[in-house]
Design a protein around this motif. Structure first.
Motif, PDB file in Angstrom:
ATOM      1  N   THR A   1      16.042  26.027 -19.990  1.00  0.00           N
ATOM      2  CA  THR A   1      15.389  27.265 -19.570  1.00  0.00           C
ATOM      3  C   THR A   1      14.790  27.083 -18.182  1.00  0.00           C
ATOM      4  O   THR A   1      13.997  26.156 -17.964  1.00  0.00           O
ATOM      5  CB  THR A   1      14.271  27.670 -20.551  1.00  0.00           C
ATOM      6  N   GLY A   2      15.181  27.938 -17.276  1.00  0.00           N
ATOM      7  CA  GLY A   2      14.621  27.908 -15.929  1.00  0.00           C
ATOM      8  C   GLY A   2      13.485  28.904 -15.801  1.00  0.00           C
ATOM      9  O   GLY A   2      13.588  30.037 -16.262  1.00  0.00           O
ATOM     10  N   SER A   3      12.368  28.459 -15.223  1.00  0.00           N
ATOM     11  CA  SER A   3      11.253  29.358 -14.890  1.00  0.00           C
ATOM     12  C   SER A   3      11.263  29.539 -13.378  1.00  0.00           C
ATOM     13  O   SER A   3      11.307  28.553 -12.633  1.00  0.00           O
ATOM     14  CB  SER A   3       9.913  28.755 -15.327  1.00  0.00           C
ATOM     15  N   PHE A   4      11.226  30.797 -12.931  1.00  0.00           N
ATOM     16  CA  PHE A   4      11.324  31.091 -11.507  1.00  0.00           C
ATOM     17  C   PHE A   4      10.174  31.992 -11.071  1.00  0.00           C
ATOM     18  O   PHE A   4       9.739  32.882 -11.817  1.00  0.00           O
ATOM     19  CB  PHE A   4      12.656  31.788 -11.193  1.00  0.00           C
ATOM     20  N   ASP A   5       9.678  31.750  -9.856  1.00  0.00           N
ATOM     21  CA  ASP A   5       8.672  32.614  -9.251  1.00  0.00           C
ATOM     22  C   ASP A   5       9.403  33.853  -8.745  1.00  0.00           C
ATOM     23  O   ASP A   5      10.154  33.794  -7.768  1.00  0.00           O
ATOM     24  CB  ASP A   5       7.985  31.875  -8.098  1.00  0.00           C
ATOM     25  N   HIS A   6       9.177  34.984  -9.414  1.00  0.00           N
ATOM     26  CA  HIS A   6       9.940  36.198  -9.113  1.00  0.00           C
ATOM     27  C   HIS A   6       9.599  36.778  -7.737  1.00  0.00           C
ATOM     28  O   HIS A   6      10.319  37.651  -7.240  1.00  0.00           O
ATOM     29  CB  HIS A   6       9.705  37.251 -10.205  1.00  0.00           C
ATOM     30  N   ARG A   7       8.512  36.310  -7.125  1.00  0.00           N
ATOM     31  CA  ARG A   7       8.207  36.761  -5.755  1.00  0.00           C
ATOM     32  C   ARG A   7       9.209  36.185  -4.770  1.00  0.00           C
ATOM     33  O   ARG A   7       9.487  36.783  -3.723  1.00  0.00           O
ATOM     34  CB  ARG A   7       6.797  36.307  -5.343  1.00  0.00           C
ATOM     35  N   ALA A   8       9.751  35.007  -5.109  1.00  0.00           N
ATOM     36  CA  ALA A   8      10.637  34.304  -4.187  1.00  0.00           C
ATOM     37  C   ALA A   8      12.084  34.284  -4.658  1.00  0.00           C
ATOM     38  O   ALA A   8      13.005  34.197  -3.836  1.00  0.00           O
ATOM     39  CB  ALA A   8      10.142  32.868  -3.992  1.00  0.00           C
ATOM     40  N   VAL A   9      12.302  34.332  -5.965  1.00  0.00           N
ATOM     41  CA  VAL A   9      13.646  34.177  -6.525  1.00  0.00           C
ATOM     42  C   VAL A   9      14.013  35.422  -7.326  1.00  0.00           C
ATOM     43  O   VAL A   9      13.320  35.781  -8.282  1.00  0.00           O
ATOM     44  CB  VAL A   9      13.718  32.929  -7.431  1.00  0.00           C
ATOM     45  N   ASP A  10      15.102  36.058  -6.944  1.00  0.00           N
ATOM     46  CA  ASP A  10      15.608  37.197  -7.710  1.00  0.00           C
ATOM     47  C   ASP A  10      16.258  36.709  -8.998  1.00  0.00           C
ATOM     48  O   ASP A  10      16.765  35.578  -9.071  1.00  0.00           O
ATOM     49  CB  ASP A  10      16.640  37.982  -6.893  1.00  0.00           C
ATOM     50  N   GLY A  11      16.283  37.570 -10.004  1.00  0.00           N
ATOM     51  CA  GLY A  11      16.869  37.195 -11.281  1.00  0.00           C
ATOM     52  C   GLY A  11      18.324  36.781 -11.157  1.00  0.00           C
ATOM     53  O   GLY A  11      18.777  35.830 -11.804  1.00  0.00           O
ATOM     54  N   ALA A  12      19.069  37.469 -10.308  1.00  0.00           N
ATOM     55  CA  ALA A  12      20.490  37.147 -10.141  1.00  0.00           C
ATOM     56  C   ALA A  12      20.662  35.757  -9.548  1.00  0.00           C
ATOM     57  O   ALA A  12      21.575  35.007  -9.937  1.00  0.00           O
ATOM     58  CB  ALA A  12      21.159  38.192  -9.249  1.00  0.00           C
ATOM     59  N   ASP A  13      19.794  35.384  -8.593  1.00  0.00           N
ATOM     60  CA  ASP A  13      19.879  34.052  -7.993  1.00  0.00           C
ATOM     61  C   ASP A  13      19.483  32.981  -9.006  1.00  0.00           C
ATOM     62  O   ASP A  13      20.080  31.900  -9.057  1.00  0.00           O
ATOM     63  CB  ASP A  13      18.985  33.974  -6.751  1.00  0.00           C
ATOM     64  N   GLY A  14      18.459  33.273  -9.805  1.00  0.00           N
ATOM     65  CA  GLY A  14      18.085  32.342 -10.863  1.00  0.00           C
ATOM     66  C   GLY A  14      19.218  32.137 -11.845  1.00  0.00           C
ATOM     67  O   GLY A  14      19.485  31.007 -12.296  1.00  0.00           O
ATOM     68  N   ALA A  15      19.934  33.223 -12.173  1.00  0.00           N
ATOM     69  CA  ALA A  15      21.066  33.130 -13.088  1.00  0.00           C
ATOM     70  C   ALA A  15      22.184  32.289 -12.474  1.00  0.00           C
ATOM     71  O   ALA A  15      22.847  31.497 -13.175  1.00  0.00           O
ATOM     72  CB  ALA A  15      21.582  34.527 -13.420  1.00  0.00           C
ATOM     73  N   ARG A  16      22.394  32.408 -11.169  1.00  0.00           N
ATOM     74  CA  ARG A  16      23.414  31.600 -10.484  1.00  0.00           C
ATOM     75  C   ARG A  16      23.041  30.118 -10.519  1.00  0.00           C
ATOM     76  O   ARG A  16      23.906  29.255 -10.686  1.00  0.00           O
ATOM     77  CB  ARG A  16      23.574  32.078  -9.036  1.00  0.00           C
ATOM     78  N   LEU A  17      21.745  29.824 -10.374  1.00  0.00           N
ATOM     79  CA  LEU A  17      21.328  28.419 -10.442  1.00  0.00           C
ATOM     80  C   LEU A  17      21.594  27.852 -11.826  1.00  0.00           C
ATOM     81  O   LEU A  17      22.103  26.738 -11.967  1.00  0.00           O
ATOM     82  CB  LEU A  17      19.846  28.271 -10.095  1.00  0.00           C
ATOM     83  N   MET A  18      21.260  28.622 -12.868  1.00  0.00           N
ATOM     84  CA  MET A  18      21.464  28.132 -14.230  1.00  0.00           C
ATOM     85  C   MET A  18      22.954  27.937 -14.512  1.00  0.00           C
ATOM     86  O   MET A  18      23.351  26.968 -15.173  1.00  0.00           O
ATOM     87  CB  MET A  18      20.858  29.113 -15.241  1.00  0.00           C
ATOM     88  N   ALA A  19      23.786  28.832 -13.982  1.00  0.00           N
ATOM     89  CA  ALA A  19      25.234  28.692 -14.175  1.00  0.00           C
ATOM     90  C   ALA A  19      25.759  27.460 -13.438  1.00  0.00           C
ATOM     91  O   ALA A  19      26.614  26.722 -13.958  1.00  0.00           O
ATOM     92  CB  ALA A  19      25.941  29.956 -13.680  1.00  0.00           C
TER      93      ALA A  19
END
Length: 435
Positions: A403-421
């Motif tokens: 599970t990735g936790s991301f600071d939504h001020r800096a990281v968009d959900g789509a970019d977080g999803a790309r990192l997890m992929a």
């Protein structure tokens, strides 16, 4: 001429520390480079070296003293043969002296009873409000004791049952109910009062001990509260098959056996996260108000549990290191972290973090972002699960949840999803990390 030895700033964020232990005493001769004391910072206990040569003329801060401000004089060094008896410690720099100077700022209770302890006015005076335990209030009401005339001996000057039982009941007046209502308490004051109420209940009902927070625990509490209050967290989870990674790990360890190096699954996951951060640089960032800091290297902070808290030593350039280099680095960092011997630059910084609780049997969890980072990866246990194979057949595979936790001020959900992929791709096809 006497030389003042001052409390050093052993890390960029250090404002105060605990003088844990003196390794010298008055009259000892020291040279440049000699270890004089052990100082506990917010993350580790570090050794403090002498810079000048001379004799320890006076120690002004005793060992065990907490909250020593950076720059406060902790000792005085004199030249060989110089008379140390005439030295007077600069009182203004000593923590106790500072506390005495600040004490009058607190509003003292206007009674002619014996003076309360220094900390009492802060807790007992809030306008005309009297701070007392519920049990003390009931006893006071039964005895007709005016609580405003009672000196509290409990934590932070709180009035407890014993204080009321020792007071005279008949001659004391009851507090006037028409007193002006105190101003609304601040959040900090409310927290203190809530803690006092909890402690009062425990005093009456449950046998317990009270342990003072260490500098590390205070820092953990402050930073994690700051993270949850300031950084809007977004959580993204994936299931990752581990079989190919486990097979590669067995081959690598067989090759490295003669060198005495053993690569762990976590070492390989550190590498995978580092590679994923370079592949998706939008997650390798820090939110800085009106700016976004983008990192060109993946320095992965690895959460390590130590007595009294948690520390995050850094594997620098994890994306560039080999599995064996990461294994050596993590083993060395974890060992020195548990011994309290890390240097500040070895645990402060990092561009993202990884926290693995799989070895404790935890299947999945969501980690709190380690500020000022914007990404932390939480790793659960790998276990055998039903799994749809690439050819569409149903089989059994070793699978873990991440599970990735991301600071939504800096990281968009789509970019977080790309990192997890990307992370999943590197783990499921580990040869891509060494190709």
């Amino acid at each position: 001429m006497p030389i003042e030895i001052k409390m050093p700033a052993l890390s960029p964020t250090m404002e105060e520390g605990k003088l844990a232990k003196w390794l010298v005493k008055e009259g000892d001769t020291v040279s440049s480079g000699d270890i004089m004391a052990e100082i506990e910072t917010d993350k580790a206990t570090m050794e403090f070296e002498a810079v000048d040569e001379g004799v320890i003329g006076k120690i002004t801060v005793v060992e065990g003293t907490e909250g020593v401000k950076v720059g406060a004089v902790i000792a005085v060094l004199v030249e060989e043969g110089e008379d140390a008896s005439a030295i007077e410690a600069p009182k203004a720099d000593a923590p106790k002296a500072a506390a005495k100077e600040e004490a009058p700022k607190a509003e003292a209770p206007k009674t002619e009873a014996k003076s309360a302890p220094a900390a009492a006015p802060k807790a007992a005076a809030s306008g005309d409000r009297v701070i007392a335990t519920p049990l003390a209030k009931r006893v006071a009401e039964a005895k007709g004791v005016d609580l405003s005339a009672v000196t509290g001996t409990g934590p932070n000057g709180r009035i407890v049952k014993a204080d009321v039982e020792g007071a005279t009941g008949g001659s004391a007046k009851k507090a006037a109910p028409a007193a002006a209502a105190p101003a609304a308490p601040t959040a900090a004051a409310s927290s203190v009062e809530m803690a006092d109420e909890t402690r009062a209940l425990l005093d009456a009902r449950v046998p317990h001990t009270v342990e003072k927070l260490s500098g590390m625990r205070k820092t953990i509490a402050r930073r994690l509260a700051q993270s949850k209050q300031e950084a809007p967290h977004i959580y993204l989870s994936v299931d990752v098959q581990l079989d190919k990674l486990l097979e590669l790990r067995s081959q690598i360890n067989a090759t490295l056996e003669k060198q005495g190096v053993k690569v762990s699954v976590n070492d390989m996951l550190v590498k995978a996260l580092g590679a994923a951060l370079i592949a998706v640089p939008e997650c390798n960032v820090t939110f800085a108000g009106n700016e976004l800091i983008k990192y060109e290297r993946a320095d992965v902070s690895v959460a390590v549990s130590i007595p009294g808290g948690l520390i995050t030593p850094i594997v620098t350039g994890a994306n560039e290191k080999s599995f064996s280099a990461i294994a050596r680095a993590t083993k060395d960092l974890a060992t020195r972290a548990k011994e309290g011997k890390l240097k500040p630059e070895e645990y402060q910084g990092g561009t993202a973090s990884i926290s693995n609780m799989g070895m404790m049997g935890i299947k999945s969890f969501s980690a709190v972002i380690n500020p000022p980072q914007s990404t932390i990866l939480a790793i659960g246990a790998g276990d055998r699960r039903p799994w749809v194979m690439p050819d569409g057949s149903l089989g059994v595979a070793t699978v873990m949840s991440a599970t990735g936790s991301f600071d939504h001020r800096a990281v968009d959900g789509a970019d977080g999803a790309r990192l997890m992929a990307a992370f999943r791709e590197f783990v499921e096809n580990p040869l891509a990390m060494i190709a």
